[in-house]
Design an enzyme around this catalytic site. Structure first.
Site, PDB file in Angstrom:
ATOM      1  N   ASN A 183       0.886  -1.131  -0.031  1.00 25.40           N
ATOM      2  CA  ASN A 183       0.016  -0.154  -0.039  1.00 25.40           C
ATOM      3  C   ASN A 183       0.848   1.237  -0.153  1.00 25.40           C
ATOM      4  O   ASN A 183       0.704   2.414  -0.647  1.00 25.40           O
ATOM      5  CB  ASN A 183      -0.874   0.114   1.174  1.00 25.40           C
ATOM      6  CG  ASN A 183      -2.073  -0.948   1.149  1.00 25.40           C
ATOM      7  OD1 ASN A 183      -2.312  -1.582   0.006  1.00 25.40           O
ATOM      8  ND2 ASN A 183      -2.511  -1.227   2.271  1.00 25.40           N
ATOM      9  N   TYR A 184       1.879   1.199   0.804  1.00 31.78           N
ATOM     10  CA  TYR A 184       2.927   2.367   0.916  1.00 31.78           C
ATOM     11  C   TYR A 184       3.704   2.490  -0.540  1.00 31.78           C
ATOM     12  O   TYR A 184       3.515   3.600  -1.127  1.00 31.78           O
ATOM     13  CB  TYR A 184       3.873   2.173   1.925  1.00 31.78           C
ATOM     14  CG  TYR A 184       4.963   3.022   1.945  1.00 31.78           C
ATOM     15  CD1 TYR A 184       4.843   4.358   2.263  1.00 31.78           C
ATOM     16  CD2 TYR A 184       6.373   2.676   1.374  1.00 31.78           C
ATOM     17  CE1 TYR A 184       6.170   5.388   2.284  1.00 31.78           C
ATOM     18  CE2 TYR A 184       7.398   3.431   1.383  1.00 31.78           C
ATOM     19  CZ  TYR A 184       7.116   4.887   1.767  1.00 31.78           C
ATOM     20  OH  TYR A 184       8.338   5.600   1.805  1.00 31.78           O
ATOM     21  N   LEU A 185       4.115   1.417  -1.022  1.00 30.95           N
ATOM     22  CA  LEU A 185       4.868   1.630  -2.442  1.00 30.95           C
ATOM     23  C   LEU A 185       3.848   1.906  -3.607  1.00 30.95           C
ATOM     24  O   LEU A 185       4.210   2.639  -4.483  1.00 30.95           O
ATOM     25  CB  LEU A 185       5.225   0.300  -2.696  1.00 30.95           C
ATOM     26  CG  LEU A 185       6.670  -0.185  -1.725  1.00 30.95           C
ATOM     27  CD1 LEU A 185       7.134  -1.482  -2.160  1.00 30.95           C
ATOM     28  CD2 LEU A 185       7.622   1.056  -2.090  1.00 30.95           C
ATOM     29  N   LYS A 221       3.337   5.810  -3.067  1.00 31.00           N
ATOM     30  CA  LYS A 221       4.289   6.433  -3.455  1.00 31.00           C
ATOM     31  C   LYS A 221       4.433   6.531  -5.175  1.00 31.00           C
ATOM     32  O   LYS A 221       4.749   7.450  -5.784  1.00 31.00           O
ATOM     33  CB  LYS A 221       5.657   5.851  -2.952  1.00 31.00           C
ATOM     34  CG  LYS A 221       6.022   5.947  -1.379  1.00 31.00           C
ATOM     35  CD  LYS A 221       5.965   7.340  -1.051  1.00 31.00           C
ATOM     36  CE  LYS A 221       6.966   8.005  -1.135  1.00 31.00           C
ATOM     37  NZ  LYS A 221       7.098   9.310  -0.600  1.00 31.00           N
TER      38      LYS A 221
END
Length: 209
Positions: free
Chosen positions: A121-123, A126
């Site tokens: 989810n973070y990537l 980003k």
């Protein structure tokens, strides 16, 4: 001297960026923080601050700003609103303010977030922020470090558009790479990955074209 807005100035990497800018002969930092109590640590060193919350209107933070470093992050707590939408909001505000360059602190793995086993989810957040910046017509540099450590600066990195391997790098060397990327002749509209290595940061950036 150019005024540089540092989004995420209160973070571990953000503070290193502000200190480097403050010691620079080319740049003057403006530390963007979310809370009034976070301002004092910068003000005592004569560093300008501006209050801004990436989840709210931040257009006022770009007044008198020449270039931007986005080093903010939610620490995984709110990746959509901060890491993705907050970044996009700052890109939009930077366009309106005719900012000359936008340097984004991204992450290795953001090119293909669907391949990640963890932090997907973070990537993805980003990745979406990076793509938004690329399409914005702003001059940009997108810096994607490997896993961050608190080791001392080495002033050396390994840099490729795609390294095809994992690795780590000190926050100090990441901060230095971001600051070097602000220069008009460095990393123009480039996206690249960095880990610790043997090439001086300035020389490594010179390889980009």
């Amino acid at each position: 001297m150019e005024n540089i807005l540092v989004a995420g100035a209160n973070g571990t990497t953000g503070k290193k960026i502000v200190n480097l800018l403050n010691a620079s002969q080319y740049f003057k930092p403006v530390a963007m923080v979310r809370k009034t109590e976070q301002e004092e640590q910068f003000k005592k060193d004569g560093i300008a601050t501006v209050l801004g919350d990436l989840e709210k209107d931040i257009s006022h933070t770009l007044k008198g700003i020449d270039k931007v470093i986005f080093a903010a992050g939610s620490g995984g707590k709110n990746v959509i609103d901060v890491d993705q939408e907050g970044a996009k909001k700052l890109v939009d505000a930077s366009k309106k303010a005719n900012v000359k360059k936008f340097v984004m602190l991204s992450s290795m793995g953001a090119e293909n977030p669907e391949k990640a086993s963890d932090l997907k989810n973070y990537l993805m957040a980003k990745h979406n922020a990076d793509e938004y910046l690329k399409l914005s017509e702003l001059t940009y540099a997108i810096v994607r470090p490997g896993s961050l450590t608190d080791n001392n600066a080495t002033d050396h990195i390994e840099l490729e558009k795609s390294l095809n391997k994992s690795g780590s790098i000190s926050r100090a060397d990441v901060a230095q790479t971001l600051v070097r990327s602000l220069h008009d002749d460095a990393a123009i509209n480039q996206t690249f990955e960095i880990i610790e290595g043997n090439t001086l940061i300035g020389k490594a950036l010179d390889t980009l074209s």
